[in-house]
Design a protein around this motif. Structure first.
Motif, PDB file in Angstrom:
ATOM      1  N   LYS A   1      27.721  14.310  40.830  1.00 52.38           N
ATOM      2  CA  LYS A   1      26.466  13.715  40.293  1.00 52.38           C
ATOM      3  C   LYS A   1      25.574  13.729  41.621  1.00 52.38           C
ATOM      4  CE  LYS A   1      25.157  11.980  36.131  1.00 52.38           C
ATOM      5  NZ  LYS A   1      26.031  11.672  34.966  1.00 52.38           N
ATOM      6  N   ASN A   2      25.764  12.728  42.568  1.00 52.46           N
ATOM      7  CA  ASN A   2      25.214  12.895  43.858  1.00 52.46           C
ATOM      8  C   ASN A   2      25.046  13.988  44.605  1.00 52.46           C
ATOM      9  OD1 ASN A   2      24.376   9.937  43.832  1.00 52.46           O
ATOM     10  ND2 ASN A   2      26.642   9.293  44.567  1.00 52.46           N
ATOM     11  N   ALA A   3      26.058  14.673  44.553  1.00 52.98           N
ATOM     12  CA  ALA A   3      25.734  16.223  45.189  1.00 52.98           C
ATOM     13  C   ALA A   3      24.393  16.891  44.652  1.00 52.98           C
ATOM     14  CB  ALA A   3      27.239  16.855  45.136  1.00 52.98           C
ATOM     15  N   GLN A   4      24.429  16.985  43.320  1.00 59.27           N
ATOM     16  CA  GLN A   4      23.481  17.616  42.476  1.00 59.27           C
ATOM     17  C   GLN A   4      22.118  17.038  42.912  1.00 59.27           C
ATOM     18  OE1 GLN A   4      24.486  17.149  38.559  1.00 59.27           O
ATOM     19  NE2 GLN A   4      24.904  19.219  38.198  1.00 59.27           N
ATOM     20  N   ARG A   5      22.186  15.586  42.926  1.00 63.57           N
ATOM     21  CA  ARG A   5      20.895  14.969  43.463  1.00 63.57           C
ATOM     22  C   ARG A   5      20.331  15.301  44.587  1.00 63.57           C
ATOM     23  NH1 ARG A   5      22.899   9.438  41.342  1.00 63.57           N
ATOM     24  NH2 ARG A   5      22.476   9.735  39.373  1.00 63.57           N
ATOM     25  N   ILE A   6      21.250  15.372  45.796  1.00 63.37           N
ATOM     26  CA  ILE A   6      21.052  15.740  47.224  1.00 63.37           C
ATOM     27  C   ILE A   6      20.528  17.071  47.081  1.00 63.37           C
ATOM     28  CG2 ILE A   6      21.781  15.941  49.309  1.00 63.37           C
ATOM     29  CD1 ILE A   6      23.871  13.488  48.790  1.00 63.37           C
ATOM     30  N   ALA A   7      21.255  17.914  46.262  1.00 64.10           N
ATOM     31  CA  ALA A   7      21.004  19.476  46.415  1.00 64.10           C
ATOM     32  C   ALA A   7      19.421  19.696  45.984  1.00 64.10           C
ATOM     33  CB  ALA A   7      21.839  20.250  45.636  1.00 64.10           C
ATOM     34  N   PHE A   8      19.107  19.032  44.912  1.00 61.97           N
ATOM     35  CA  PHE A   8      17.896  19.122  44.237  1.00 61.97           C
ATOM     36  C   PHE A   8      16.683  18.696  45.181  1.00 61.97           C
ATOM     37  CE2 PHE A   8      20.077  19.852  40.350  1.00 61.97           C
ATOM     38  CZ  PHE A   8      19.574  21.133  40.316  1.00 61.97           C
ATOM     39  N   ALA A   9      17.125  17.483  45.838  1.00 65.08           N
ATOM     40  CA  ALA A   9      16.068  16.829  46.983  1.00 65.08           C
ATOM     41  C   ALA A   9      16.062  18.009  48.190  1.00 65.08           C
ATOM     42  CB  ALA A   9      16.772  15.537  47.574  1.00 65.08           C
ATOM     43  N   VAL A  10      16.828  18.648  48.429  1.00 67.97           N
ATOM     44  CA  VAL A  10      16.672  19.729  49.506  1.00 67.97           C
ATOM     45  C   VAL A  10      15.739  20.736  49.015  1.00 67.97           C
ATOM     46  CG1 VAL A  10      17.948  21.548  50.913  1.00 67.97           C
ATOM     47  CG2 VAL A  10      19.007  19.265  50.768  1.00 67.97           C
ATOM     48  N   LEU A  11      16.186  21.237  47.709  1.00 68.93           N
ATOM     49  CA  LEU A  11      15.376  22.340  47.043  1.00 68.93           C
ATOM     50  C   LEU A  11      13.937  21.886  47.004  1.00 68.93           C
ATOM     51  CD1 LEU A  11      17.782  23.566  44.457  1.00 68.93           C
ATOM     52  CD2 LEU A  11      17.431  24.554  46.753  1.00 68.93           C
ATOM     53  N   ARG A  12      13.540  20.728  47.061  1.00 69.34           N
ATOM     54  CA  ARG A  12      12.248  20.158  46.731  1.00 69.34           C
ATOM     55  C   ARG A  12      11.593  20.011  47.962  1.00 69.34           C
ATOM     56  NH1 ARG A  12      14.001  17.442  41.797  1.00 69.34           N
ATOM     57  NH2 ARG A  12      14.606  15.419  43.219  1.00 69.34           N
ATOM     58  N   MET A  13      12.055  19.996  49.075  1.00 66.41           N
ATOM     59  CA  MET A  13      11.673  19.779  50.487  1.00 66.41           C
ATOM     60  C   MET A  13      10.729  21.030  50.775  1.00 66.41           C
ATOM     61  SD  MET A  13      14.567  18.806  52.972  1.00 66.41           S
ATOM     62  CE  MET A  13      15.618  17.342  52.808  1.00 66.41           C
ATOM     63  N   GLU A  14       9.947  20.571  51.809  1.00 67.67           N
ATOM     64  CA  GLU A  14       8.864  21.465  52.505  1.00 67.67           C
ATOM     65  C   GLU A  14      10.098  22.526  53.245  1.00 67.67           C
ATOM     66  OE1 GLU A  14       5.620  22.028  52.560  1.00 67.67           O
ATOM     67  OE2 GLU A  14       5.391  20.488  51.130  1.00 67.67           O
ATOM     68  N   PRO A  15       9.879  23.830  53.071  1.00 67.58           N
ATOM     69  CA  PRO A  15      10.684  24.605  53.851  1.00 67.58           C
ATOM     70  C   PRO A  15      11.026  24.447  55.250  1.00 67.58           C
ATOM     71  CG  PRO A  15       8.945  25.890  52.516  1.00 67.58           C
ATOM     72  CD  PRO A  15       8.606  24.604  52.365  1.00 67.58           C
ATOM     73  N   GLU A  16       9.634  23.983  55.919  1.00 64.10           N
ATOM     74  CA  GLU A  16       9.968  23.532  57.349  1.00 64.10           C
ATOM     75  C   GLU A  16      10.909  22.525  57.524  1.00 64.10           C
ATOM     76  OE1 GLU A  16       9.078  24.809  59.905  1.00 64.10           O
ATOM     77  OE2 GLU A  16       9.183  23.336  61.565  1.00 64.10           O
ATOM     78  N   ARG A  17      10.810  21.218  56.648  1.00 66.07           N
ATOM     79  CA  ARG A  17      11.680  20.178  56.786  1.00 66.07           C
ATOM     80  C   ARG A  17      13.072  20.772  56.384  1.00 66.07           C
ATOM     81  NH1 ARG A  17      11.647  15.269  53.214  1.00 66.07           N
ATOM     82  NH2 ARG A  17      13.543  14.399  54.146  1.00 66.07           N
ATOM     83  N   ALA A  18      13.284  21.474  55.567  1.00 60.17           N
ATOM     84  CA  ALA A  18      14.473  22.010  55.273  1.00 60.17           C
ATOM     85  C   ALA A  18      15.321  22.670  56.515  1.00 60.17           C
ATOM     86  CB  ALA A  18      14.647  22.804  53.978  1.00 60.17           C
ATOM     87  N   ARG A  19      14.469  23.490  57.002  1.00 60.85           N
ATOM     88  CA  ARG A  19      14.788  24.145  58.344  1.00 60.85           C
ATOM     89  C   ARG A  19      15.243  23.373  59.282  1.00 60.85           C
ATOM     90  NH1 ARG A  19      12.950  25.892  62.967  1.00 60.85           N
ATOM     91  NH2 ARG A  19      11.192  24.953  62.662  1.00 60.85           N
ATOM     92  N   LYS A  20      14.496  22.267  59.525  1.00 52.30           N
ATOM     93  CA  LYS A  20      14.959  21.183  60.590  1.00 52.30           C
ATOM     94  C   LYS A  20      16.254  20.381  60.250  1.00 52.30           C
ATOM     95  CE  LYS A  20      10.273  20.112  62.715  1.00 52.30           C
ATOM     96  NZ  LYS A  20       9.367  19.741  62.479  1.00 52.30           N
ATOM     97  N   LEU A  21      16.308  19.944  58.928  1.00 55.82           N
ATOM     98  CA  LEU A  21      17.480  19.576  58.475  1.00 55.82           C
ATOM     99  C   LEU A  21      18.903  20.551  58.770  1.00 55.82           C
ATOM    100  CD1 LEU A  21      19.170  17.545  56.739  1.00 55.82           C
ATOM    101  CD2 LEU A  21      18.763  18.795  54.862  1.00 55.82           C
ATOM    102  N   GLY A  22      18.689  21.883  58.517  1.00 54.26           N
ATOM    103  CA  GLY A  22      19.807  22.761  58.958  1.00 54.26           C
ATOM    104  C   GLY A  22      20.138  22.593  60.539  1.00 54.26           C
ATOM    105  N   GLU A  23      19.064  22.772  61.299  1.00 53.43           N
ATOM    106  CA  GLU A  23      19.068  22.645  62.676  1.00 53.43           C
ATOM    107  C   GLU A  23      19.672  21.613  63.202  1.00 53.43           C
ATOM    108  OE1 GLU A  23      15.209  25.579  63.653  1.00 53.43           O
ATOM    109  OE2 GLU A  23      15.075  23.565  64.332  1.00 53.43           O
TER     110      GLU A  23
END
Ligand SMILES: [Zn+2]
Length: 197
Positions: A22-44
């Protein structure tokens, strides 16, 4: 839809300790809602953290250099070493802000033990630190589980002949609980209420 990228993303988060589907789903959707730039920084950040991570040569804590930030901090009390099972417990205790000594991590990040088994603990490194240093007290902060108690008992036998004070944390946390998941108040009580063994 087959096993697409969204399922894989949820699957990866679900594999992390203590997250659950359940939490994994929440986190995944939070990632999907991020600004692409922020998601890229998270990955880096993920890649950078993993690539630079190593175990501290002195205490076994997570480090980005030869020694960790705690071992390198001149303001830490070098007369005390607290023995913990894993870096997760160390961070929990650090978060309480009540302990100023050094640590010794039994299960290093890169060789995690599934359960604390006294037969797999090599106490030589800890014994050597006590021998060369100015250590006056070793605090055994293993979990109040069967394995944690066995480990504490085993280390007590190794450390007592060195003529230092060996203490065991009190049961501010419920018996059988992994310290890594203990709340802050319980942890502080456990440390403050430690007793000589
Ligand atoms: Zn260290």
């Amino acid at each position: 839809m087959g096993k697409g990228v969204y399922e894989r993303l949820i699957g990866e988060f679900a594999r992390l300790p203590g997250v659950g589907h359940k939490n994994a789903q929440r986190i995944a959707f939070a990632v999907l809602r991020m600004e692409p730039e922020r998601a890229r920084k998270l990955g880096e950040t993920l890649i950078e953290a993993r690539a630079g991570a190593r175990a501290c040569a002195r205490c076994g804590n997570l480090a980005s250099a030869e020694a960790c930030e705690i071992c390198n901090n001149p303001r830490r009390d070098t007369t005390r070493i607290m023995v913990v099972e894993d870096p997760g417990t160390l961070y929990q205790i650090e978060h309480t802000g009540t302990y100023r000594g050094l640590y010794h991590v039994l299960s290093e990040v890169f060789s995690p033990l599934e359960v604390m088994d006294p037969s797999t603990i090599r106490p030589e490194k800890l014994v050597a630190r006590v021998r060369d240093g100015e250590v006056k007290e070793v605090i055994l902060a293993t979990s109040p589980t069967v394995e944690g108690e066995a480990t504490a008992l085993y280390l007590t036998r190794e450390l007592k002949p060195l003529g230092i004070q060996v203490t065991r944390i009190a049961y501010g946390v419920p018996v059988g609980m992994d310290l890594e998941y203990a709340d802050e108040v319980s942890l502080i009580k456990s440390i403050e209420g430690r007793h000589a063994v």
